[in-house]
Motif scaffolding. Structure first.
Motif, PDB file in Angstrom:
ATOM      1  N   VAL A 429       0.841  -1.207   0.000  1.00 10.55           N
ATOM      2  CA  VAL A 429       0.000   0.000   0.000  1.00 10.55           C
ATOM      3  C   VAL A 429       0.873   1.252   0.000  1.00 10.55           C
ATOM      4  CG1 VAL A 429      -1.647   1.327   1.377  1.00 10.55           C
ATOM      5  CG2 VAL A 429      -1.968  -1.136   1.093  1.00 10.55           C
ATOM      6  N   ALA A 430       1.960   1.236   0.804  1.00 10.90           N
ATOM      7  CA  ALA A 430       2.857   2.385   0.860  1.00 10.90           C
ATOM      8  C   ALA A 430       3.558   2.601  -0.485  1.00 10.90           C
ATOM      9  CB  ALA A 430       3.888   2.188   1.965  1.00 10.90           C
ATOM     10  N   LEU A 431       3.937   1.509  -1.150  1.00  9.31           N
ATOM     11  CA  LEU A 431       4.578   1.630  -2.462  1.00  9.31           C
ATOM     12  C   LEU A 431       3.610   2.239  -3.478  1.00  9.31           C
ATOM     13  CD1 LEU A 431       6.915   1.070  -4.411  1.00  9.31           C
ATOM     14  CD2 LEU A 431       5.991  -1.238  -4.733  1.00  9.31           C
ATOM     15  N   TYR A 432       2.348   1.831  -3.412  1.00  7.96           N
ATOM     16  CA  TYR A 432       1.343   2.398  -4.324  1.00  7.96           C
ATOM     17  C   TYR A 432       1.195   3.893  -4.078  1.00  7.96           C
ATOM     18  CZ  TYR A 432      -3.179   3.293  -6.507  1.00  7.96           C
ATOM     19  OH  TYR A 432      -4.192   3.808  -7.254  1.00  7.96           O
ATOM     20  N   ALA A 433       1.255   4.292  -2.798  1.00 10.02           N
ATOM     21  CA  ALA A 433       1.144   5.719  -2.474  1.00 10.02           C
ATOM     22  C   ALA A 433       2.341   6.493  -3.024  1.00 10.02           C
ATOM     23  CB  ALA A 433       1.054   5.899  -0.959  1.00 10.02           C
ATOM     24  N   ALA A 434       3.535   5.893  -2.960  1.00  9.33           N
ATOM     25  CA  ALA A 434       4.717   6.559  -3.509  1.00  9.33           C
ATOM     26  C   ALA A 434       4.609   6.704  -5.016  1.00  9.33           C
ATOM     27  CB  ALA A 434       5.976   5.764  -3.139  1.00  9.33           C
ATOM     28  N   LYS A 435       4.095   5.664  -5.671  1.00 16.43           N
ATOM     29  CA  LYS A 435       3.896   5.724  -7.120  1.00 16.43           C
ATOM     30  C   LYS A 435       2.884   6.815  -7.478  1.00 16.43           C
ATOM     31  CE  LYS A 435       6.273   2.100  -8.795  1.00 16.43           C
ATOM     32  NZ  LYS A 435       7.250   2.187  -9.882  1.00 16.43           N
ATOM     33  N   ARG A 436       1.813   6.842  -6.729  1.00 13.63           N
ATOM     34  CA  ARG A 436       0.743   7.802  -7.023  1.00 13.63           C
ATOM     35  C   ARG A 436       1.195   9.245  -6.758  1.00 13.63           C
ATOM     36  NH1 ARG A 436      -4.648   6.447  -3.998  1.00 13.63           N
ATOM     37  NH2 ARG A 436      -3.300   6.997  -2.260  1.00 13.63           N
ATOM     38  N   ALA A 437       2.171   9.409  -5.870  1.00 18.09           N
ATOM     39  CA  ALA A 437       2.649  10.749  -5.536  1.00 18.09           C
ATOM     40  C   ALA A 437       3.659  11.282  -6.549  1.00 18.09           C
ATOM     41  CB  ALA A 437       3.286  10.747  -4.147  1.00 18.09           C
ATOM     42  N   TYR A 442       9.806   7.807  -1.623  1.00 21.30           N
ATOM     43  CA  TYR A 442       9.440   6.770  -0.664  1.00 21.30           C
ATOM     44  C   TYR A 442       8.265   7.247   0.183  1.00 21.30           C
ATOM     45  CZ  TYR A 442      11.871   9.530   2.924  1.00 21.30           C
ATOM     46  OH  TYR A 442      12.248  10.516   3.786  1.00 21.30           O
ATOM     47  N   ARG A 443       7.541   6.305   0.717  1.00 19.05           N
ATOM     48  CA  ARG A 443       6.425   6.602   1.618  1.00 19.05           C
ATOM     49  C   ARG A 443       6.382   5.549   2.726  1.00 19.05           C
ATOM     50  NH1 ARG A 443       6.580  10.816  -0.314  1.00 19.05           N
ATOM     51  NH2 ARG A 443       4.955  12.071  -1.290  1.00 19.05           N
ATOM     52  N   PHE A 444       6.215   6.027   3.968  1.00 18.99           N
ATOM     53  CA  PHE A 444       5.940   5.127   5.073  1.00 18.99           C
ATOM     54  C   PHE A 444       4.442   4.819   5.090  1.00 18.99           C
ATOM     55  CE2 PHE A 444      10.018   6.646   6.530  1.00 18.99           C
ATOM     56  CZ  PHE A 444      10.545   5.572   7.240  1.00 18.99           C
ATOM     57  N   PHE A 445       4.098   3.630   5.501  1.00 13.45           N
ATOM     58  CA  PHE A 445       2.684   3.261   5.574  1.00 13.45           C
ATOM     59  C   PHE A 445       1.994   4.047   6.682  1.00 13.45           C
ATOM     60  CE2 PHE A 445      -0.593   0.762   7.716  1.00 13.45           C
ATOM     61  CZ  PHE A 445      -1.495   0.583   6.683  1.00 13.45           C
ATOM     62  N   THR A 446       0.779   4.520   6.380  1.00  6.03           N
ATOM     63  CA  THR A 446      -0.098   5.122   7.384  1.00  6.03           C
ATOM     64  C   THR A 446      -1.466   4.481   7.248  1.00  6.03           C
ATOM     65  OG1 THR A 446      -0.831   6.901   5.912  1.00  6.03           O
ATOM     66  CG2 THR A 446       1.159   7.306   7.246  1.00  6.03           C
ATOM     67  N   HIS A 447      -2.231   4.513   8.318  1.00  6.82           N
ATOM     68  CA  HIS A 447      -3.560   3.907   8.272  1.00  6.82           C
ATOM     69  C   HIS A 447      -4.505   4.678   7.351  1.00  6.82           C
ATOM     70  CE1 HIS A 447      -2.734   0.911  11.349  1.00  6.82           C
ATOM     71  NE2 HIS A 447      -2.086   1.851  12.017  1.00  6.82           N
ATOM     72  N   GLU A 448      -4.202   5.954   7.088  1.00  8.09           N
ATOM     73  CA  GLU A 448      -5.025   6.702   6.134  1.00  8.09           C
ATOM     74  C   GLU A 448      -4.861   6.138   4.733  1.00  8.09           C
ATOM     75  OE1 GLU A 448      -3.087   7.943   8.384  1.00  8.09           O
ATOM     76  OE2 GLU A 448      -4.463   9.034   9.723  1.00  8.09           O
ATOM     77  N   MET A 449      -3.684   5.620   4.412  1.00  6.94           N
ATOM     78  CA  MET A 449      -3.456   4.995   3.107  1.00  6.94           C
ATOM     79  C   MET A 449      -4.393   3.812   2.912  1.00  6.94           C
ATOM     80  SD  MET A 449       0.691   4.911   2.766  1.00  6.94           S
ATOM     81  CE  MET A 449       1.679   6.399   2.774  1.00  6.94           C
TER      82      MET A 449
END
Length: 453
Positions: A429-437, A442-449
């Motif tokens: 999920v964190a990797l998808y957020a980094a891609k989308r950004a 890099y992105r650390f996982f958060t529960h909002e993700m």
């Protein structure tokens, strides 16, 4: 004339009786020795057969499982070129007679030949029905062939499977040769000691008995030691000590030959384990070794903090399609090298890089110094920034200057998840957020993700 049964006659009579008795006893002992020889040969044959077959089965299981894992992405993408390359690598291994990749209906997708002559044909051999129906690793025998089959899965979907046939001819030939050599050595040793025993029997009964005891000590005991050592090796313990290895007779040669055989089996066992745990392209740990290490870290409990960093190369597929798979493989190797160099440069972190498959890589990282002041999150942040900085710079691949960025998804144990599957999901999920950004970050996982997904 009076016949006097004097001391000399009595001595000769006593010696004659002693020699006759000794000859009878010697005959009994020799018969017993022959029975022991047969028992030793039978036990040695059984131990050797079990040892060789067990090692071949372990090799077959490891290679089948590793090959099935390596074929997941090529089968899913229906890339027969990569499938053929993987199958070809397996076919060149010793004792492999055939490799067949089949789909979920049992139809042949690849048989290792360049023209794939049997493509699309339904497997109809006697073992095929059981193999197609099996959902797990399967070992079967048919004549002189050991067939190892493993299903190919992606998630809960079964894409097909792979079956590898190993010839037992080489194993049985080695077994027969070893038993023949052992029998010849035992026969030769028995013949030598028999002549010595007869010579000593003519000198004195006591010496004959002494020789018989020496035979028991110098022959039977070392052989029994070898049998015990074979049992230890069969159970997986290769660190066995064999007394008498410095002897310069046939028994010493036999013990030294046994030691060399043990060392060879041990090296082969280590090679099999290394192959099973190493990615053949990049030299990093493979998915199997990573998941085992991840499970081990999780089982240490919540007090053991560590991070999982999931990474892939941005826009790798279009780049790979444009320049070709061979060039793409070189890019993956260069990426793995740069990843390893950056990780090794961070002394505060113990990290093991691995390749999950395709252009997807992963790091399992923990603190190298438990007494350090920096938190694990701070250390991982520094590592991630170093990685982003490294991959932002161009590099040379086959004489071409290229820039290929990478995105990283990071999750922390036990804060984000407490199971191996949970950690893999959160870092994905964190990797998808980094891609989308915007990628190359890099992105650390958060529960909002999780809620956004």
């Amino acid at each position: 004339m009076n016949f006097r049964f004097g001391l000399q006659a009595r001595f000769l009579a006593l010696v004659s009786v002693a020699l006759l008795t000794s000859a009878i006893v010697l005959g009994i002992l020799l018969h017993r020795q022959w029975e022991l020889r047969s028992s030793i040969l039978e036990l040695s044959s059984e131990s050797t057969r079990t040892l060789v077959q067990d090692r071949l089965q372990l090799q077959a299981q490891a290679v089948a499982a590793n090959t099935a894992e390596a074929l997941v992405n090529p089968i899913y993408n229906f890339d027969l070129e990569i499938v053929g390359r993987i199958v070809g690598d397996v076919l060149v291994q010793p004792d492999v007679k055939y490799v067949t990749v089949y789909d979920s209906d049992g139809s042949v997708m690849h048989d290792g030949t360049e023209e794939i002559a049997s493509y699309g044909q339904q497997m109809t051999d006697p073992l095929a029905t059981v193999i197609i129906a099996s959902d797990s690793l399967l070992l079967q025998h048919e004549g002189d062939i050991l067939d190892a089959s493993a299903p190919i899965r992606i998630g809960d979907q079964r894409l097909g499977g792979v079956r590898i046939g190993y010839s037992l001819e080489s194993a049985r030939r080695h077994e027969a040769q070893a038993n023949k050599e052992l029998g010849e050595r035992l026969t030769d040793i028995g013949r030598r000691y028999f002549i010595g025993a007869i010579f000593l029997l003519l000198l004195a009964l006591a010496l004959g008995i002494a020789i018989s005891m020496i035979m028991q000590r110098v022959l039977i005991r070392p052989i029994r030691g070898l049998v015990q050592a074979a049992r230890e090796i069969e159970s997986g313990n290769f660190n066995v000590e064999l007394p008498g290895r410095h002897r310069r007779d046939e028994v010493g040669e036999l013990i030294q030959s046994f030691e060399r055989m043990t060392e060879g089996i041990s090296r082969r066992d280590r090679d099999i384990r290394r192959i099973a745990d190493t990615d053949s392209l990049t030299g990093l740990s493979n998915s199997r070794a990573f998941r085992a290490s991840l499970e081990e870290h999780v089982q240490r409990g919540p007090s053991h903090e560590f991070a999982v960093m999931l990474a892939d190369i941005d826009n790798f597929k279009p780049f790979n399609d444009t320049h070709g798979h061979d060039f793409g493989d070189q890019v993956l190797c260069r990426f793995a090298e740069r990843l390893r160099n950056v990780v090794n440069a961070h002394e505060g972190i113990e990290a093991v890089p691995a390749r999950l498959g395709g252009d997807e890589f992963v790091l399992l990282a923990s603190r190298a110094d438990a007494e350090g002041n920096a938190s694990l999150r701070e250390l991982i942040t520094r590592l991630a920034e170093s990685l982003i900085e490294e991959f932002a710079e161009s590099t040379s691949v086959k004489g071409r200057e290229l820039t290929f960025g990478s995105s990283f998804g990071i999750t922390l144990f036990p804060d984000d998840a407490r199971t191996a599957s949970g950690l893999m999901k959160t870092c994905d999920v964190a990797l998808y957020a980094a891609k989308r950004a915007g990628k190359n970050r890099y992105r650390f996982f958060t529960h909002e993700m999780r809620s956004n997904n």
